[in-house]
Design a protein around this motif. Structure first.
Motif, PDB file in Angstrom:
ATOM      1  N   SER A 297       0.823  -1.208   0.000  1.00 46.76           N
ATOM      2  CA  SER A 297       0.000   0.000   0.000  1.00 46.76           C
ATOM      3  C   SER A 297       0.860   1.262   0.000  1.00 46.76           C
ATOM      4  CB  SER A 297      -0.925   0.014   1.220  1.00 46.76           C
ATOM      5  OG  SER A 297      -1.790  -1.093   1.210  1.00 46.76           O
ATOM      6  N   ILE A 298       0.466   2.232  -0.808  1.00 46.16           N
ATOM      7  CA  ILE A 298       1.162   3.520  -0.842  1.00 46.16           C
ATOM      8  C   ILE A 298       0.606   4.388   0.278  1.00 46.16           C
ATOM      9  CG2 ILE A 298       1.603   5.603  -2.184  1.00 46.16           C
ATOM     10  CD1 ILE A 298       1.416   3.902  -4.705  1.00 46.16           C
TER      11      ILE A 298
ATOM     12  N   GLY B  23       9.041   8.722  -5.087  1.00 43.28           N
ATOM     13  CA  GLY B  23       7.763   8.516  -5.757  1.00 43.28           C
ATOM     14  C   GLY B  23       6.662   8.036  -4.837  1.00 43.28           C
ATOM     15  N   SER B  24       6.996   7.189  -3.890  1.00 45.62           N
ATOM     16  CA  SER B  24       5.976   6.708  -2.957  1.00 45.62           C
ATOM     17  C   SER B  24       6.629   6.180  -1.693  1.00 45.62           C
ATOM     18  CB  SER B  24       5.132   5.604  -3.604  1.00 45.62           C
ATOM     19  OG  SER B  24       5.933   4.483  -3.918  1.00 45.62           O
ATOM     20  N   ILE B  25       5.910   6.306  -0.597  1.00 43.87           N
ATOM     21  CA  ILE B  25       6.363   5.808   0.697  1.00 43.87           C
ATOM     22  C   ILE B  25       5.403   4.702   1.126  1.00 43.87           C
ATOM     23  CG2 ILE B  25       6.765   6.397   3.111  1.00 43.87           C
ATOM     24  CD1 ILE B  25       7.143   9.352   1.998  1.00 43.87           C
TER      25      ILE B  25
ATOM     26  N   VAL C 191      -4.298   7.281   6.501  1.00 41.58           N
ATOM     27  CA  VAL C 191      -3.009   6.790   6.009  1.00 41.58           C
ATOM     28  C   VAL C 191      -3.088   5.271   5.886  1.00 41.58           C
ATOM     29  CG1 VAL C 191      -0.554   6.541   6.503  1.00 41.58           C
ATOM     30  CG2 VAL C 191      -1.702   8.697   7.004  1.00 41.58           C
ATOM     31  N   LEU C 192      -2.793   4.750   4.682  1.00 40.16           N
ATOM     32  CA  LEU C 192      -2.822   3.304   4.470  1.00 40.16           C
ATOM     33  C   LEU C 192      -1.496   2.677   4.892  1.00 40.16           C
ATOM     34  CD1 LEU C 192      -4.503   2.922   0.952  1.00 40.16           C
ATOM     35  CD2 LEU C 192      -5.547   2.507   3.185  1.00 40.16           C
ATOM     36  N   MET C 193      -1.582   1.535   5.525  1.00 39.29           N
ATOM     37  CA  MET C 193      -0.383   0.763   5.857  1.00 39.29           C
ATOM     38  C   MET C 193      -0.759  -0.715   5.893  1.00 39.29           C
ATOM     39  SD  MET C 193       0.245   1.235   9.956  1.00 39.29           S
ATOM     40  CE  MET C 193       0.377   3.017   9.856  1.00 39.29           C
ATOM     41  N   ASP C 194       0.219  -1.577   5.653  1.00 44.23           N
ATOM     42  CA  ASP C 194      -0.001  -3.023   5.709  1.00 44.23           C
ATOM     43  C   ASP C 194       0.621  -3.568   6.991  1.00 44.23           C
ATOM     44  OD1 ASP C 194      -1.301  -3.305   3.186  1.00 44.23           O
ATOM     45  OD2 ASP C 194       0.626  -2.992   2.217  1.00 44.23           O
TER      46      ASP C 194
ATOM     47  N   GLY D  12       9.306   0.730   6.822  1.00 46.25           N
ATOM     48  CA  GLY D  12       8.879   1.432   5.623  1.00 46.25           C
ATOM     49  C   GLY D  12       9.962   1.457   4.543  1.00 46.25           C
ATOM     50  N   ARG D  13       9.504   1.738   3.331  1.00 42.47           N
ATOM     51  CA  ARG D  13      10.403   1.828   2.176  1.00 42.47           C
ATOM     52  C   ARG D  13      10.123   3.135   1.450  1.00 42.47           C
ATOM     53  NH1 ARG D  13      12.674  -3.128   0.717  1.00 42.47           N
ATOM     54  NH2 ARG D  13      12.902  -2.534  -1.454  1.00 42.47           N
ATOM     55  N   ILE D  14      11.201   3.737   0.912  1.00 48.69           N
ATOM     56  CA  ILE D  14      11.052   4.994   0.178  1.00 48.69           C
ATOM     57  C   ILE D  14      11.608   4.897  -1.244  1.00 48.69           C
ATOM     58  CG2 ILE D  14      11.029   6.465   2.220  1.00 48.69           C
ATOM     59  CD1 ILE D  14      13.987   6.970   1.843  1.00 48.69           C
ATOM     60  N   THR D  15      12.044   3.705  -1.669  1.00 47.02           N
ATOM     61  CA  THR D  15      12.549   3.548  -3.027  1.00 47.02           C
ATOM     62  C   THR D  15      11.659   2.622  -3.830  1.00 47.02           C
ATOM     63  OG1 THR D  15      13.972   1.719  -2.305  1.00 47.02           O
ATOM     64  CG2 THR D  15      14.929   3.909  -2.359  1.00 47.02           C
TER      65      THR D  15
END
Length: 289
Positions: free
Chosen positions: A81-82, A137-139, A257-260, A286-289
């Motif tokens: 999820s973004i 681009g997305s977190i 805010v969406l999160m898995d 989390g990932r930022i790439t």
């Protein structure tokens, strides 16, 4: 980190099991990378998936004479999820080991969200060297739940109304206050106080979980640990290939805010279904790439 091994399907493993797992990760990694630290240390990372986007990572130093020397390991879960598109993430290096935390200032939350970065360490270090907040681009935020409880959804009449204009105005106020606008700071304080008074007024007559529909708030002294309450938007079950234990992978909406979140089926109370809510204590990644 050890207590979150069960979150990804390693419930009840002992030290000998863990040693076998580490050897397996080093011998049969899904991915490995090599980078050079600021002190010219050769940092090696081994990562192995044991199910859907979850597994173990081992980080250590590559010594030309002694070979690989493990520094630390951690369980990971990579969400789909973004969570944010536009906000930038500040990267902060740990003072104790070769790991990094991300700091996200999202106006929807009202707090700085700190999470453990699970991107390829070589890529993180390249971003960290710039000294600037980044966003590629997305977190994507994800959580490893130590335990979780399923709650029934709120009755529609009890759900807080969603006013797009009011939400946008609140986000603009937070941004302005963050930039030092004193008028925005004062107005924001007044609004937050009014919300607090409204909650205190209702809590005397209603249950907490009817007054608060979702939340995310720090838990304890560790900066990347949170207590969350979110609406379940998606629910899937996966099996750990090594232990055959099953885990739930749940997509949650927490304060828009969406999160898995992943949780072992042995550590959840209730049956998760779309529309219900999940209360959990998580380690936020989390990932930022």
């Amino acid at each position: 980190m050890h207590k979150y091994l069960k979150s990804i399907g390693f419930h009840g493993i002992d030290n000998e099991d863990l040693r076998i797992l580490k050897r397996d990760v080093e011998a049969h990694p899904t991915m490995q990378s090599l980078s050079t630290s600021e002190n010219d240390e050769r940092i090696m990372e081994y990562r192995k998936d044991y199910s859907y986007h979850l597994g173990l990572t081992i980080v250590g130093q590559e010594n030309p004479d002694a070979g690989f020397e493990s520094e630390f390991f951690y369980p990971y879960f990579i969400g789909n999820s973004i969570s944010s598109n536009e906000d930038l993430v500040e990267i902060v290096k740990s003072s104790e080991r070769n790991s990094y935390e991300g700091v996200l200032d999202d106006p929807r939350l009202g707090i700085d969200l700190i999470f453990f970065l699970t991107d390829d360490i070589a890529l993180i270090e390249e971003d960290a060297k710039t000294g600037q907040p980044v966003n590629h681009g997305s977190i994507r935020l994800s959580g490893l739940a130590e335990r979780a409880t399923v709650l029934l959804p709120l009755d529609d009449s009890l759900k807080p109304g969603s006013d797009v204009n009011e939400t946008k105005e609140y986000e603009d106020l937070r941004k302005a206050a963050g930039e030092g606008n004193s008028d925005a700071e004062n107005l924001l304080s007044v609004r937050d106080l009014q919300k607090t008074l409204n909650v205190y007024g209702r809590i005397e007559k209603e249950d907490l979980y009817t007054v608060v529909s979702t939340y995310i708030m720090p838990q304890g002294i560790e900066c990347d640990k949170y207590s969350i309450l979110g609406e379940i938007k998606n629910c899937k079950k996966f099996m750990n290939e090594a232990t055959r234990q099953t885990v739930f992978v749940l997509t949650l909406n927490c304060n828009d805010v969406l999160m898995d979140v992943v949780v072992n089926t042995a550590d959840i109370i209730g049956e998760p279904e779309v529309g219900r809510r999940l209360q959990a204590d998580i380690w936020l990644q989390g990932r930022i790439t």
